[in-house]
Design an enzyme around this catalytic site. Sequence first.
Site, PDB file in Angstrom:
ATOM      1  N   ASP A  26       0.784  -1.079  -0.147  1.00  0.00           N
ATOM      2  CA  ASP A  26       0.102  -0.091   0.130  1.00  0.00           C
ATOM      3  C   ASP A  26       0.915   1.174  -0.070  1.00  0.00           C
ATOM      4  OD1 ASP A  26      -2.266   1.237  -0.009  1.00  0.00           O
ATOM      5  OD2 ASP A  26      -3.156   0.091   1.617  1.00  0.00           O
ATOM      6  N   GLU A  30      -0.933   2.017  -5.000  1.00  0.00           N
ATOM      7  CA  GLU A  30      -0.664   3.398  -4.924  1.00  0.00           C
ATOM      8  C   GLU A  30      -1.710   4.191  -5.409  1.00  0.00           C
ATOM      9  OE1 GLU A  30       1.204   6.432  -7.390  1.00  0.00           O
ATOM     10  OE2 GLU A  30      -0.050   4.714  -7.987  1.00  0.00           O
ATOM     11  N   ASP A  56      -9.999   3.546  -3.788  1.00  0.00           N
ATOM     12  CA  ASP A  56     -10.665   2.506  -3.253  1.00  0.00           C
ATOM     13  C   ASP A  56     -12.077   2.177  -3.989  1.00  0.00           C
ATOM     14  OD1 ASP A  56      -8.319   2.084  -1.954  1.00  0.00           O
ATOM     15  OD2 ASP A  56      -9.320   1.868   0.149  1.00  0.00           O
TER      16      ASP A  56
HETATM   17  C1  GLA Z   1      -5.937   1.296   1.217  1.00  0.00           C
HETATM   18  C2  GLA Z   1      -6.398   0.130   0.223  1.00  0.00           C
HETATM   19  C3  GLA Z   1      -7.335  -0.568   0.224  1.00  0.00           C
HETATM   20  C4  GLA Z   1      -7.000  -1.276   1.563  1.00  0.00           C
HETATM   21  C5  GLA Z   1      -6.881  -0.460   2.831  1.00  0.00           C
HETATM   22  C6  GLA Z   1      -6.340  -1.182   4.285  1.00  0.00           C
HETATM   23  O1  GLA Z   1      -7.107   1.966   1.550  1.00  0.00           O
HETATM   24  O2  GLA Z   1      -6.394   1.050  -1.145  1.00  0.00           O
HETATM   25  O3  GLA Z   1      -7.341  -1.497  -0.590  1.00  0.00           O
HETATM   26  O4  GLA Z   1      -5.744  -2.164   1.617  1.00  0.00           O
HETATM   27  O5  GLA Z   1      -5.915   0.470   2.529  1.00  0.00           O
HETATM   28  O6  GLA Z   1      -6.222  -0.231   5.187  1.00  0.00           O
END
Ligand code: GLA
Length: 360
Positions: free
Chosen positions: A148, A181, A203
């Site tokens: 991440d 990223e 996300d």
């Molecule tokens: C970010 C990532 C997600 C998940 C969360 C976990 O937001 O983009 O896919 O892995 O962190 O904390």
Amino acid sequence: MKKQILFILLAVLSYNVSAQKFNQIANTPPMGWNSWNKFGCDVSEKLIMGIADAMGSNKMVDAGYEYIVIDDCWQVGRDENGEIIVDKDRFPNGMEYLADYIHSKGLKFGIYSCAGTKTCQGRPGGRGYEFQDARTYARWGVDYLKYDWCNSNTQNAQASYEIMRNALYAAGRPVVFSLCEWGQSKPWEWAKDVGHLWRTTEDIVDRWDAMISIFDEQKDLAKYAGPGHWNDPDMLEVGNGGMSTEEYRTHFSLWCMLAAPLMAGNDLQNMTKETLGILTNKEMITINQDTLGKQAFCFRDNGDYEIWVKKLAEEEKAICLLNRSDEVKTVEVNISILLKSNDNYWATDPYEMKNYYITT
Ligand code: GLA
């Protein structure tokens, strides 16, 4: 002088040997399951073993699902030697035990960390511990790492991800390296030699508008995907309850057309027949897993409906008609135009064309 030149040459050679990703893995988009979309921080050994059991018994394994990935929150600190500490309450037997269990089912084991100092949920990140963590993961039997980008401050994305790539390679156990990223520094332009997949957006959320806007953001990225290096529009929400069955079917079909990684994100232990049916749709998975590894491009954008084409191996093509409206639509398609391979249109590789849209 000669000695010095030889030394420099050797140094350059040895750097090149270590500076690479593992090749010959993820030649088709990775398929599996990830804990985040449904369970967030509520991960445990019991859950992961239950998911592995479910995947084996519900035919998802036969459909091609392979990786079981624990996302954020499995880690609670570092010991005095810098070793990452696993949450013992949630994973009482440790990660090696869990990896062995997953491997015994013929599946592969994935884990999550972060290029920054802390993960997105404030757990210890990998910054400064890359080589140590990579060795730990290899010892545990990790086959997949999602990495991440939270708490990365002024870090350079490419340089940060290259360090972890090199660390994984040096640890010697082939690992699918999944860059998360969020598309901020256009990883499709630089990550082909760094990882096997890279997130292209923020996300996903379990709603039609969120899913379809992520889909829209993939329009110009088709030419960057190929065997071993995939655009990742994020994990699936199929079965999580925020969309209708028809919308989930669309979500899955679009991800298949995009040659996207297919990481289920629902509770595999409790799902409806419809959900399982969508996730194991053989024809769609065949299109997703096609060995040519091409991502679909938008052949025509008519507002309410779109026509997408995905080139397949052996001169075949998959065609997707997407109705974005709430009404039933009748769309006439001249299949012969779409299937022709020697007319002017197809003579130019559409993946190289700046503007994919045909307006005739
Ligand atoms: C970010 C990532 C997600 C998940 C969360 C976990 O937001 O983009 O896919 O892995 O962190 O904390």
